[in-house]
Scaffold this motif. Structure first.
Motif, PDB file in Angstrom:
ATOM      1  N   PHE A   1       0.836  -1.207   0.000  1.00 35.64           N
ATOM      2  CA  PHE A   1       0.000   0.000   0.000  1.00 35.64           C
ATOM      3  C   PHE A   1       0.874   1.261   0.000  1.00 35.64           C
ATOM      4  CE2 PHE A   1      -2.602  -3.239   2.250  1.00 35.64           C
ATOM      5  CZ  PHE A   1      -3.504  -3.439   1.234  1.00 35.64           C
ATOM      6  N   ALA A   2       2.009   1.173   0.707  1.00 33.80           N
ATOM      7  CA  ALA A   2       2.930   2.315   0.712  1.00 33.80           C
ATOM      8  C   ALA A   2       3.448   2.564  -0.696  1.00 33.80           C
ATOM      9  CB  ALA A   2       4.080   2.042   1.673  1.00 33.80           C
ATOM     10  N   LEU A   3       3.759   1.475  -1.396  1.00 35.61           N
ATOM     11  CA  LEU A   3       4.257   1.586  -2.771  1.00 35.61           C
ATOM     12  C   LEU A   3       3.210   2.245  -3.662  1.00 35.61           C
ATOM     13  CD1 LEU A   3       6.456   0.645  -4.905  1.00 35.61           C
ATOM     14  CD2 LEU A   3       4.990  -1.323  -5.265  1.00 35.61           C
ATOM     15  N   ARG A   4       1.974   1.800  -3.540  1.00 37.43           N
ATOM     16  CA  ARG A   4       0.900   2.338  -4.381  1.00 37.43           C
ATOM     17  C   ARG A   4       0.699   3.834  -4.127  1.00 37.43           C
ATOM     18  NH1 ARG A   4      -2.533  -1.616  -7.073  1.00 37.43           N
ATOM     19  NH2 ARG A   4      -3.572   0.228  -7.865  1.00 37.43           N
ATOM     20  N   SER A   5       0.780   4.211  -2.843  1.00 38.12           N
ATOM     21  CA  SER A   5       0.502   5.615  -2.544  1.00 38.12           C
ATOM     22  C   SER A   5       1.685   6.520  -2.898  1.00 38.12           C
ATOM     23  CB  SER A   5       0.146   5.775  -1.068  1.00 38.12           C
ATOM     24  OG  SER A   5       1.250   5.401  -0.287  1.00 38.12           O
ATOM     25  N   ALA A   6       2.837   5.905  -3.171  1.00 37.89           N
ATOM     26  CA  ALA A   6       4.032   6.726  -3.428  1.00 37.89           C
ATOM     27  C   ALA A   6       4.195   7.073  -4.904  1.00 37.89           C
ATOM     28  CB  ALA A   6       5.281   5.997  -2.922  1.00 37.89           C
ATOM     29  N   ILE A   7       3.424   6.419  -5.781  1.00 38.11           N
ATOM     30  CA  ILE A   7       3.619   6.647  -7.221  1.00 38.11           C
ATOM     31  C   ILE A   7       2.432   7.414  -7.783  1.00 38.11           C
ATOM     32  CG2 ILE A   7       4.043   5.537  -9.448  1.00 38.11           C
ATOM     33  CD1 ILE A   7       5.158   3.147  -7.808  1.00 38.11           C
ATOM     34  N   GLU A   8       2.712   8.545  -8.415  1.00 38.33           N
ATOM     35  CA  GLU A   8       1.646   9.411  -8.946  1.00 38.33           C
ATOM     36  C   GLU A   8       1.052   8.845 -10.238  1.00 38.33           C
ATOM     37  OE1 GLU A   8       0.379  12.548  -8.126  1.00 38.33           O
ATOM     38  OE2 GLU A   8       1.276  12.359  -6.124  1.00 38.33           O
ATOM     39  N   ASP A   9       1.939   8.463 -11.149  1.00 38.09           N
ATOM     40  CA  ASP A   9       1.476   8.019 -12.469  1.00 38.09           C
ATOM     41  C   ASP A   9       0.707   6.697 -12.357  1.00 38.09           C
ATOM     42  OD1 ASP A   9       1.463   8.069 -15.392  1.00 38.09           O
ATOM     43  OD2 ASP A   9       2.771   6.320 -15.199  1.00 38.09           O
ATOM     44  N   ALA A  10      -0.550   6.714 -12.811  1.00 39.03           N
ATOM     45  CA  ALA A  10      -1.436   5.565 -12.581  1.00 39.03           C
ATOM     46  C   ALA A  10      -0.919   4.284 -13.250  1.00 39.03           C
ATOM     47  CB  ALA A  10      -2.831   5.897 -13.084  1.00 39.03           C
ATOM     48  N   GLU A  11      -0.474   4.407 -14.490  1.00 39.02           N
ATOM     49  CA  GLU A  11      -0.051   3.210 -15.224  1.00 39.02           C
ATOM     50  C   GLU A  11       1.196   2.597 -14.580  1.00 39.02           C
ATOM     51  OE1 GLU A  11      -1.929   1.806 -17.311  1.00 39.02           O
ATOM     52  OE2 GLU A  11      -0.513   0.184 -17.707  1.00 39.02           O
ATOM     53  N   ARG A  12       2.113   3.470 -14.225  1.00 42.03           N
ATOM     54  CA  ARG A  12       3.353   2.996 -13.585  1.00 42.03           C
ATOM     55  C   ARG A  12       3.043   2.372 -12.213  1.00 42.03           C
ATOM     56  NH1 ARG A  12       8.710   3.302 -13.864  1.00 42.03           N
ATOM     57  NH2 ARG A  12       9.904   3.876 -12.034  1.00 42.03           N
ATOM     58  N   ARG A  13       2.115   2.997 -11.480  1.00 53.01           N
ATOM     59  CA  ARG A  13       1.709   2.475 -10.170  1.00 53.01           C
ATOM     60  C   ARG A  13       1.130   1.070 -10.310  1.00 53.01           C
ATOM     61  NH1 ARG A  13      -1.788   6.447  -8.422  1.00 53.01           N
ATOM     62  NH2 ARG A  13      -3.550   5.473  -9.447  1.00 53.01           N
ATOM     63  N   ARG A  14       0.276   0.899 -11.315  1.00 50.62           N
ATOM     64  CA  ARG A  14      -0.340  -0.424 -11.516  1.00 50.62           C
ATOM     65  C   ARG A  14       0.712  -1.472 -11.861  1.00 50.62           C
ATOM     66  NH1 ARG A  14      -4.559   2.550 -15.058  1.00 50.62           N
ATOM     67  NH2 ARG A  14      -6.015   3.234 -13.454  1.00 50.62           N
ATOM     68  N   GLN A  15       1.637  -1.109 -12.724  1.00 51.14           N
ATOM     69  CA  GLN A  15       2.668  -2.079 -13.141  1.00 51.14           C
ATOM     70  C   GLN A  15       3.543  -2.503 -11.963  1.00 51.14           C
ATOM     71  OE1 GLN A  15       5.039  -0.560 -16.344  1.00 51.14           O
ATOM     72  NE2 GLN A  15       3.275  -0.249 -17.677  1.00 51.14           N
ATOM     73  N   LEU A  16       4.046  -1.506 -11.234  1.00 49.90           N
ATOM     74  CA  LEU A  16       4.948  -1.828 -10.116  1.00 49.90           C
ATOM     75  C   LEU A  16       4.220  -2.585  -9.008  1.00 49.90           C
ATOM     76  CD1 LEU A  16       7.139   1.388  -9.859  1.00 49.90           C
ATOM     77  CD2 LEU A  16       7.848  -0.882 -10.580  1.00 49.90           C
ATOM     78  N   ALA A  17       2.967  -2.180  -8.760  1.00 49.93           N
ATOM     79  CA  ALA A  17       2.187  -2.866  -7.715  1.00 49.93           C
ATOM     80  C   ALA A  17       1.944  -4.319  -8.119  1.00 49.93           C
ATOM     81  CB  ALA A  17       0.868  -2.140  -7.487  1.00 49.93           C
ATOM     82  N   ALA A  18       1.694  -4.555  -9.399  1.00 54.70           N
ATOM     83  CA  ALA A  18       1.443  -5.924  -9.867  1.00 54.70           C
ATOM     84  C   ALA A  18       2.692  -6.790  -9.681  1.00 54.70           C
ATOM     85  CB  ALA A  18       1.017  -5.912 -11.330  1.00 54.70           C
ATOM     86  N   VAL A  19       3.847  -6.233 -10.040  1.00 51.44           N
ATOM     87  CA  VAL A  19       5.101  -6.996  -9.885  1.00 51.44           C
ATOM     88  C   VAL A  19       5.360  -7.264  -8.399  1.00 51.44           C
ATOM     89  CG1 VAL A  19       7.608  -6.895 -10.205  1.00 51.44           C
ATOM     90  CG2 VAL A  19       6.090  -6.111 -12.019  1.00 51.44           C
ATOM     91  N   TYR A  20       5.137  -6.227  -7.584  1.00 49.99           N
ATOM     92  CA  TYR A  20       5.372  -6.385  -6.140  1.00 49.99           C
ATOM     93  C   TYR A  20       4.425  -7.436  -5.544  1.00 49.99           C
ATOM     94  CZ  TYR A  20       6.150  -5.328  -1.244  1.00 49.99           C
ATOM     95  OH  TYR A  20       6.463  -5.446   0.072  1.00 49.99           O
ATOM     96  N   ALA A  21       3.147  -7.407  -5.983  1.00 51.37           N
ATOM     97  CA  ALA A  21       2.167  -8.366  -5.431  1.00 51.37           C
ATOM     98  C   ALA A  21       2.574  -9.801  -5.748  1.00 51.37           C
ATOM     99  CB  ALA A  21       0.779  -8.075  -5.986  1.00 51.37           C
ATOM    100  N   LEU A  22       3.165  -9.998  -6.928  1.00 51.04           N
ATOM    101  CA  LEU A  22       3.613 -11.353  -7.285  1.00 51.04           C
ATOM    102  C   LEU A  22       4.757 -11.804  -6.381  1.00 51.04           C
ATOM    103  CD1 LEU A  22       3.489 -11.322 -11.178  1.00 51.04           C
ATOM    104  CD2 LEU A  22       2.140 -12.725  -9.635  1.00 51.04           C
ATOM    105  N   PHE A  23       5.718 -10.892  -6.161  1.00 53.31           N
ATOM    106  CA  PHE A  23       6.838 -11.237  -5.272  1.00 53.31           C
ATOM    107  C   PHE A  23       6.341 -11.462  -3.836  1.00 53.31           C
ATOM    108  CE2 PHE A  23       9.696  -9.497  -8.559  1.00 53.31           C
ATOM    109  CZ  PHE A  23      10.595 -10.531  -8.602  1.00 53.31           C
ATOM    110  N   ALA A  24       5.409 -10.602  -3.417  1.00 56.24           N
ATOM    111  CA  ALA A  24       4.883 -10.717  -2.053  1.00 56.24           C
ATOM    112  C   ALA A  24       4.186 -12.049  -1.866  1.00 56.24           C
ATOM    113  CB  ALA A  24       3.915  -9.563  -1.767  1.00 56.24           C
TER     114      ALA A  24
END
Lengths: 81, 320
Positions: free
Chosen positions: B130-153
């Motif tokens: 959630f911290a990662l999601r709230s730290a990224i302004e650009d929506a597309e970039r936020r979705r991509q990074l959050a998706a990769v992080y969720a897989l690792f998590a």
């Protein structure tokens, strides 16, 4: 009063009542939220449909009548009838 | 959801509502109390389903994160986010109910026991999502990074939930201490040997024999050498009868399981009836609770996903 609550025979029913109140409260909240979300969805989707409809009408008005479009309009009209 | 399915959805929601109310009544009135633990054991009707559902929710989040990376559809990101939020919420519920149980049974809310520690790490990992999601302004970039992080998590979730706590022979968690047939092997100690049972330090001082009865003098202490005391569990090697003294400020007991040339085998033991799993009412209510919580999960998940989708749509309309 505390003595009555600490009575094992009564305490179980008190605990059940408290748990039921918490669960009923949560479920009422969930039902209310569910209704609000449904209304919101209807509102937003209605607005989207109206916006899409008006822009489509304007676009179509600007377009010249092509044979395919005339066929489509005719079939739509027949379907409506 | 199409209008045609609306009556079915409403009926399902009413079913979940009534079902959960019945589960609450059953867990207090119908399920028998754990012998020795009194009514505290009833908390498993909430604790176990919420713990299982949290892992299920994180699995859904990982699946939709993968789907997002493949299809780049923002709706997949909505579903992944909703599932992660619910998984996090259910993990907190499992931790809180577990802590309440721990306070009554083990004497303190937090014992740094393997399972408690692993769920804390899991909460920190998903908190960072959630911290990662709230730290990224650009929506597309936020979705991509959050998706990769969720897989690792999610790669860590089964490890922390199922594997790490089972690496330890000794744990206070009832998986080990309550249920018959589970892996709760205890420790084998020779004279002056030191080991750990849960968060208790144990040291075998000596062993005394009197006919068929073996008595072990065991020094036990809590975290930071607190509550140091000597317990004397006994075992009758002929009849198998045991005397199992309680640990200080805890209702768990110290059992002398066996004696041989290798030393004495000591184990931690739950008080009272250890065959609750065989109790039909307990099992039925636990399964009913799991089913009810699953229904609640999908209800809230659907609501949250719809809200996220509507928010995105309103934002788009606002921009247009």
């Amino acid at each position: 009063m505390p003595g009555v609550i600490n009575d094992p025979a009564v305490a179980m029913y008190v605990a059940t009542a408290v748990a039921l109140v918490v669960m009923i409260g949560f479920l009422i909240y969930l039902w209310r939220m569910d209704r609000h979300v449904r209304e919101l969805r209807r509102l937003v989707e209605g607005q989207s449909a109206r916006a899409a409809g008006s822009s489509q009408t304007a676009r179509e008005a600007a377009e010249p009548l092509k044979p395919q479009r005339i066929d489509k309009e005719l079939s739509n009209g027949l379907d409506r009838r | 959801m199409t209008e045609r399915l609306q009556p079915i959805a409403t009926a399902a929601k009413w079913l979940v509502t009534l079902w959960m109310l019945l589960v609450v009544i059953a867990m207090f009135v119908w399920v028998p109390a754990y012998e020795g633990l009194g009514n505290t054991g009833r908390i498993i009707m909430v604790h176990v389903p919420t713990a299982w559902l949290s892992t299920f929710a994180f699995a859904i989040a990982a699946w939709y994160s993968l789907m997002f990376l493949r299809r780049r559809d923002a709706r997949d990101d909505d579903r992944a986010l909703a599932a992660t939020e619910l998984g996090f919420l259910f993990s907190i519920l499992a931790t809180v109910t577990g802590s309440m149980f721990a306070k009554v049974i083990w004497g303190s809310y937090w014992n740094w026991e393997p399972r408690e520690t692993s769920i804390l790490i899991l909460l920190l990992i998903y908190g960072a999502y959630f911290a990662l999601r709230s730290a990224i302004e650009d929506a597309e970039r936020r979705r991509q990074l959050a998706a990769v992080y969720a897989l690792f998590a999610f790669a860590t979730a089964p490890l922390l939930t199922f594997v790490v706590p089972r690496l330890y022979d000794t744990t206070l968690h009832p998986n080990c201490a309550f249920l018959p047939g589970s892996k709760c092997n205890g420790i084998t100690l020779k004279q002056n040997g030191v080991g750990a049972l849960g968060d208790r330090r144990v040291q075998l001082l000596d062993v005394q024999r009197s006919g068929d009865t073996v008595t072990a003098n065991v020094e036990v202490s809590g975290v930071g050498f607190s509550n140091v005391t000597t317990l004397q569990p006994t075992l009758n090697v002929a009849t198998g009868e045991r005397v199992t003294p309680e640990f200080p400020e805890s209702r768990f007991m110290l059992a002398l399981q066996s004696v041989d040339d290798q030393g004495v085998r000591l184990n931690i033991q739950a008080p009272g009836n250890t065959s609750q799993r065989g109790n039909a009412r307990t099992t039925t209510t636990l399964m009913a609770s799991l089913l009810g919580f699953t229904g609640l999960f999908f209800w809230v998940y659907n609501l949250r996903t719809t809200l996220l989708r509507l928010r995105r749509r309103v934002e788009l309309q606002g921009l247009a």
